[in-house]
Design a protein around this motif. Structure first.
Motif, PDB file in Angstrom:
ATOM      1  N   LEU A  77       0.837  -1.204   0.000  1.00 31.97           N
ATOM      2  CA  LEU A  77       0.000   0.000   0.000  1.00 31.97           C
ATOM      3  C   LEU A  77       0.871   1.254   0.000  1.00 31.97           C
ATOM      4  CD1 LEU A  77      -2.814  -1.118   2.482  1.00 31.97           C
ATOM      5  CD2 LEU A  77      -2.988  -0.862  -0.008  1.00 31.97           C
ATOM      6  N   ALA A  78       1.952   1.212   0.777  1.00 31.30           N
ATOM      7  CA  ALA A  78       2.856   2.367   0.792  1.00 31.30           C
ATOM      8  C   ALA A  78       3.444   2.584  -0.598  1.00 31.30           C
ATOM      9  CB  ALA A  78       3.969   2.156   1.819  1.00 31.30           C
ATOM     10  N   SER A  79       3.799   1.493  -1.275  1.00 29.87           N
ATOM     11  CA  SER A  79       4.373   1.615  -2.621  1.00 29.87           C
ATOM     12  C   SER A  79       3.352   2.210  -3.583  1.00 29.87           C
ATOM     13  CB  SER A  79       4.810   0.249  -3.142  1.00 29.87           C
ATOM     14  OG  SER A  79       5.744  -0.326  -2.268  1.00 29.87           O
ATOM     15  N   ILE A  80       2.101   1.741  -3.481  1.00 28.48           N
ATOM     16  CA  ILE A  80       1.063   2.281  -4.366  1.00 28.48           C
ATOM     17  C   ILE A  80       0.885   3.766  -4.099  1.00 28.48           C
ATOM     18  CG2 ILE A  80      -1.403   2.226  -4.899  1.00 28.48           C
ATOM     19  CD1 ILE A  80      -1.366  -0.754  -4.367  1.00 28.48           C
ATOM     20  N   TYR A  81       0.875   4.121  -2.822  1.00 29.45           N
ATOM     21  CA  TYR A  81       0.699   5.529  -2.480  1.00 29.45           C
ATOM     22  C   TYR A  81       1.844   6.358  -3.056  1.00 29.45           C
ATOM     23  CZ  TYR A  81      -0.808   9.580   0.151  1.00 29.45           C
ATOM     24  OH  TYR A  81      -1.262  10.819   0.481  1.00 29.45           O
ATOM     25  N   GLY A  82       3.066   5.833  -2.884  1.00 30.72           N
ATOM     26  CA  GLY A  82       4.232   6.534  -3.424  1.00 30.72           C
ATOM     27  C   GLY A  82       4.148   6.685  -4.940  1.00 30.72           C
ATOM     28  N   CYS A  83       3.715   5.616  -5.605  1.00 31.04           N
ATOM     29  CA  CYS A  83       3.605   5.674  -7.069  1.00 31.04           C
ATOM     30  C   CYS A  83       2.530   6.661  -7.498  1.00 31.04           C
ATOM     31  CB  CYS A  83       3.308   4.290  -7.640  1.00 31.04           C
ATOM     32  SG  CYS A  83       4.717   3.185  -7.574  1.00 31.04           S
ATOM     33  N   GLN A  84       1.425   6.698  -6.736  1.00 34.71           N
ATOM     34  CA  GLN A  84       0.383   7.673  -7.076  1.00 34.71           C
ATOM     35  C   GLN A  84       0.918   9.087  -6.935  1.00 34.71           C
ATOM     36  OE1 GLN A  84      -3.104   6.695  -4.729  1.00 34.71           O
ATOM     37  NE2 GLN A  84      -3.908   5.400  -6.356  1.00 34.71           N
ATOM     38  N   TRP A  85       1.739   9.276  -5.928  1.00 30.29           N
ATOM     39  CA  TRP A  85       2.341  10.589  -5.733  1.00 30.29           C
ATOM     40  C   TRP A  85       3.239  10.939  -6.933  1.00 30.29           C
ATOM     41  CZ3 TRP A  85       7.405  12.348  -4.990  1.00 30.29           C
ATOM     42  CH2 TRP A  85       7.501  13.682  -4.584  1.00 30.29           C
ATOM     43  N   ILE A  86       4.010   9.956  -7.382  1.00 29.50           N
ATOM     44  CA  ILE A  86       4.879  10.197  -8.536  1.00 29.50           C
ATOM     45  C   ILE A  86       4.036  10.505  -9.777  1.00 29.50           C
ATOM     46  CG2 ILE A  86       6.507   9.098 -10.137  1.00 29.50           C
ATOM     47  CD1 ILE A  86       7.647   7.598  -7.741  1.00 29.50           C
ATOM     48  N   GLN A  87       2.929   9.748  -9.942  1.00 33.14           N
ATOM     49  CA  GLN A  87       2.075   9.984 -11.101  1.00 33.14           C
ATOM     50  C   GLN A  87       1.534  11.402 -11.116  1.00 33.14           C
ATOM     51  OE1 GLN A  87      -0.952   6.979 -10.945  1.00 33.14           O
ATOM     52  NE2 GLN A  87       0.348   5.415 -11.862  1.00 33.14           N
ATOM     53  N   LYS A  88       1.270  11.935  -9.931  1.00 31.81           N
ATOM     54  CA  LYS A  88       0.691  13.275  -9.877  1.00 31.81           C
ATOM     55  C   LYS A  88       1.756  14.350  -9.968  1.00 31.81           C
ATOM     56  CE  LYS A  88      -3.339  12.030  -7.208  1.00 31.81           C
ATOM     57  NZ  LYS A  88      -3.162  11.447  -5.874  1.00 31.81           N
ATOM     58  N   SER A  89       3.018  13.985  -9.791  1.00 29.11           N
ATOM     59  CA  SER A  89       4.079  14.988  -9.866  1.00 29.11           C
ATOM     60  C   SER A  89       4.329  15.354 -11.321  1.00 29.11           C
ATOM     61  CB  SER A  89       5.358  14.440  -9.243  1.00 29.11           C
ATOM     62  OG  SER A  89       5.944  13.504 -10.129  1.00 29.11           O
TER      63      SER A  89
END
Ligand SMILES: Nc1ncnc2c1ncn2[C@@H]1O[C@H](COP(=O)(O)OP(=O)(O)OP(=O)(O)O)[C@@H](O)[C@H]1O
Ligand SMILES: [Mg+2]
Lengths: 424, 247
Positions: A215-227
């Motif tokens: 879940l932490a990885s998904i959250y991190g990836c979502q953050w990257i996607q939005k950057s």
């Protein structure tokens, strides 16, 4: 008071597009542990370690346009680094006293090796092993992708190279039996810093660790996607040259996407070793690597959450079918892949977006009595034809078609070529 | 090797594709603040020349100096960062992103991998997007998906994306292709406004448009320069008339 709090929480979630994330979190962290016995839960935990590979592929393939058919390499390297530490802990001189050389892993002893190779030595220390889990695969990914993307090798050629790497590593691992455990892999792992990982309670804990990290990885990836980096990755898939000639080193962004995928795969590999208790070359090669791509494709290569569902579904399917019809499974898998790619290029997540969501919304709307049945007509401003300014010429014919968020290319976008204010 | 005051000095530039010389020992000098228009029949090598300047194609021989720095060996993104912006012949925008995002992504900050991760759309970025959008007449369409823009608006958007970078040399490849008469006029005004503090190279076929904007016109033919000078002079040059009539 509480309802106010809840509704503000809901808007917070909606704004960040976290609905799917939260549903997945509840499913993995609450529903599954309550509904499943420890055997099944351990099975899910194992599948979820492939989920790391799948979300890595969403980032590299879906977003970055970098298809890798060799993610097993990074999954395997992460898994092996972990296994080496656990194996050394399991090979203390007392429990291996029947060997001709006590204190070294059993497979080394069987291969007439009489001393621990020096490159195994540092793996006695957990911090080093954990560092190796993260660094070694990422570094290898960096070297491969830097060499390729800087030379503008891309697309299919890159995918073939990743296959070659998977093949080479498999051959190397199997050939160097004395150092790697060969075909059998590294087995009989027992404890981590004295903590027995084979017990039921340990499996529960490891399951939750896996879920938390995923879940932490998904959250991190979502953050990257939005950057901005996420936007750039999408932009590169659309018009690579425009990105390049806007001053970006396109190759480095692809390198990043590929390294990120490798990094995530390695975490999955290490967690696999911990949960399942061994690591072998059968997770490194071409077939498992392609299977991992299928997980992402079925779930939807643009959706992190979807990729996890895809992984779970395909693996449950695999377990079920390969028990009942072991010979048929490979064909079924191939058919599934071809079917998904041809019919639903955005996988389950795409189906959800295009069919089920709209269907649900329509159902909900039908239940609620519409207040004003006629939708407001789209505003069409007729500009004064005498005074010509750019704003008028440029006034959008579809003022209400705005969608701020990047959309997956669907080909369904309306082409609007009419220009208003052109009566003269 | 000449040390000059020119913004751009192209000397003895040659590129050959399998023996065919698309650009043949070409010399071109562009002054500070100049708006140069390059014309020429199809296949003259105009686009190829821009490709060479921005590094998309590598020269077989010759030199390209931008502010006295050699560009021929530099990576594309470094050429851009040194101040050369280039618009492609077909509108090249990110169709699935909003107009705002198209402009924001072109802002010259956070261009490295980690810079892009840390990039924040701060107030100065928003302001710049606003002012560029106003310049190109798209301030009312910022939230619109760029793919939904009209053809002309897409051309303007791409110019806007370049303006975000504030390049010292702006190169536009057929910016008014496919535009209506009115859009052409508006674009001419736009070009006149944005060339104020920079040099520009514009490739164009439309003579009326060229006459409207050009400081100086260069005529290319078969990878070489056929004529150069004011619009009047070039239009009356028998060699030029010959090439255009012979086409
Ligand atoms: N990469 C390439 N490989 C081979 N030939 C090329 C390449 N790029 C351009 N050419 C050739 O070089 C010549 C010049 O092409 P270029 O596109 O520069 O012409 P142009 O002046 O821009 O024409 P137009 O007005 O049609 O845009 C053409 O004959 C073209 O076929
Ligand atoms: Mg051209």
């Amino acid at each position: 008071m509480i309802s106010k709090l809840l509704s503000s929480l809901k808007t917070w979630i909606d704004q960040r597009g976290l609905n799917g994330f939260i549903i997945l979190a509840i499913l993995l962290a609450v529903v599954f542990p309550l509904a499943m016995d420890s055997f099944r839960l351990n099975l899910v935990g194992k599948y979820l370690t492939y989920g790391f590979v799948a979300i890595g592929l969403v980032m590299a393939w879906g977003y970055g346009g970098v298809l890798s058919l060799g993610q097993g390499v990074f999954f395997g390297l992460g898994g092996y680094a972990m296994a080496m530490f656990l194996k050394l802990e399991a090979s203390d001189p007392i429990s291996t006293k029947i060997q001709s050389t006590p204190g070294i892993p059993d497979f080394m002893d069987w291969n007439q090796i009489t001393a621990l190779p020096i490159w195994w030595e540092p793996f006695r220390h957990l911090p080093f092993a954990l560092l190796a889990v993260l660094v070694v695969p990422t570094l290898l990914a960096f070297i491969i992708s830097f060499a390729m993307f800087k030379r503008r090798v891309g697309g299919v050629y890159f995918a073939i190279i990743t296959q070659a790497v998977a093949l080479i590593l498999t051959v190397l691992i199997i050939g160097q039996q004395g150092y790697t455990g060969g075909v059998n892999g590294i087995t009989d792992l027992k404890t981590m810093l004295g903590w027995d990982t084979r017990t039921n309670s340990a499996k529960y804990i490891l399951y939750f660790v896996t879920v938390a990290l995923l879940l932490a990885s998904i959250y991190g990836c979502q953050w990257i996607q939005k950057s901005k980096l996420g936007t750039l990755l999408l932009a590169m898939r659309d018009k690579e040259d425009r990105v390049r000639f806007s001053g970006y080193d396109v190759a480095m962004f692809k390198v990043f996407a590929f390294c990120l995928a490798a990094f995530l795969s390695a975490i999955g590999g290490a967690l696999f070793t911990l949960q399942v208790g061994f690591m072998s070359a059968s997770f490194v090669g071409i077939v498992p690597s392609i299977e991992m791509v299928i997980f992402a494709a079925v779930g939807g290569r643009m959706s992190l959450v979807g990729a996890v569902y895809g992984t779970l579904l395909v693996n449950f399917g695999k377990t079920y079918f390969s028990e009942s019809f072991p010979d048929l499974w490979l064909f079924l898998m191939a058919a599934l892949f071809i079917g998904v790619v041809m019919a639903f290029p955005d996988g389950l997540a795409g189906l959800w977006e295009s069919h089920i969501k709209g269907w649900l919304a329509r159902g909900r709307a039908a239940l609620r009595k519409p207040k004003n049945p006629d939708a407001p007509p789209s505003q069409i401003v007729q500009p004064d034809a005498d005074v010509m300014t750019m704003q008028e010429i440029g006034s959008p014919p579809l003022a209400r078609s705005a969608s701020g968020s990047p959309r997956v290319p669907s080909g369904a976008g309306m082409q609007v070529s009419g220009i208003q204010g052109q009566s003269a | 090797m000449s040390n000059t005051d020119f913004v751009l000095a192209v000397e003895d530039l040659t590129v050959s594709f399998d023996g065919f010389k698309a650009i043949d020992a070409l010399n071109l000098y562009v002054n500070q603040g100049e708006l140069r228009v390059i014309i020429g029949p199809n296949g003259a090598g105009k686009t190829t020349l821009l490709d060479l300047i921005c590094g998309k194609t590598r020269a077989s021989s010759g030199s390209i100096k931008f502010k006295n720095h050699e560009m021929t060996k530099l990576a594309e993104h470094k050429i851009v960062r040194s101040g050369i912006g280039r618009k492609f012949q077909t509108p090249s925008i990110y169709e699935n992103l909003s107009v705002f995002k198209n402009l924001e992504v072109s802002f010259p900050r956070g261009r490295g991998v980690f810079g892009a991760l840390a990039f924040k759309c701060s107030d100065d970025v928003k302001e710049r997007v606003q002012s560029v959008a106003t310049e190109i007449g798209l301030e009312g369409s910022l939230d619109m998906e760029a793919g939904l823009l009209s053809h002309g608006q897409k051309q303007w958007l791409e110019i806007g994306m370049l303006l975000m970078q504030d390049p010292e040399l702006l190169m536009l490849d057929e910016p008014i292709a496919g535009m209506s008469a009115r859009e052409r006029e508006v674009t001419a005004d736009l070009l006149k406004r944005i060339c104020k503090n920079r040099s520009m190279i514009v490739i164009e076929h439309d003579m009326a448009f060229v006459a409207q904007i050009a400081d100086k016109v260069t005529v290319m033919h078969q990878g070489k320069i056929l004529a150069e000078g004011s619009m009047d002079k070039v239009q009356n040059d028998p060699k030029v008339i010959d090439v255009y009539l012979g086409h």
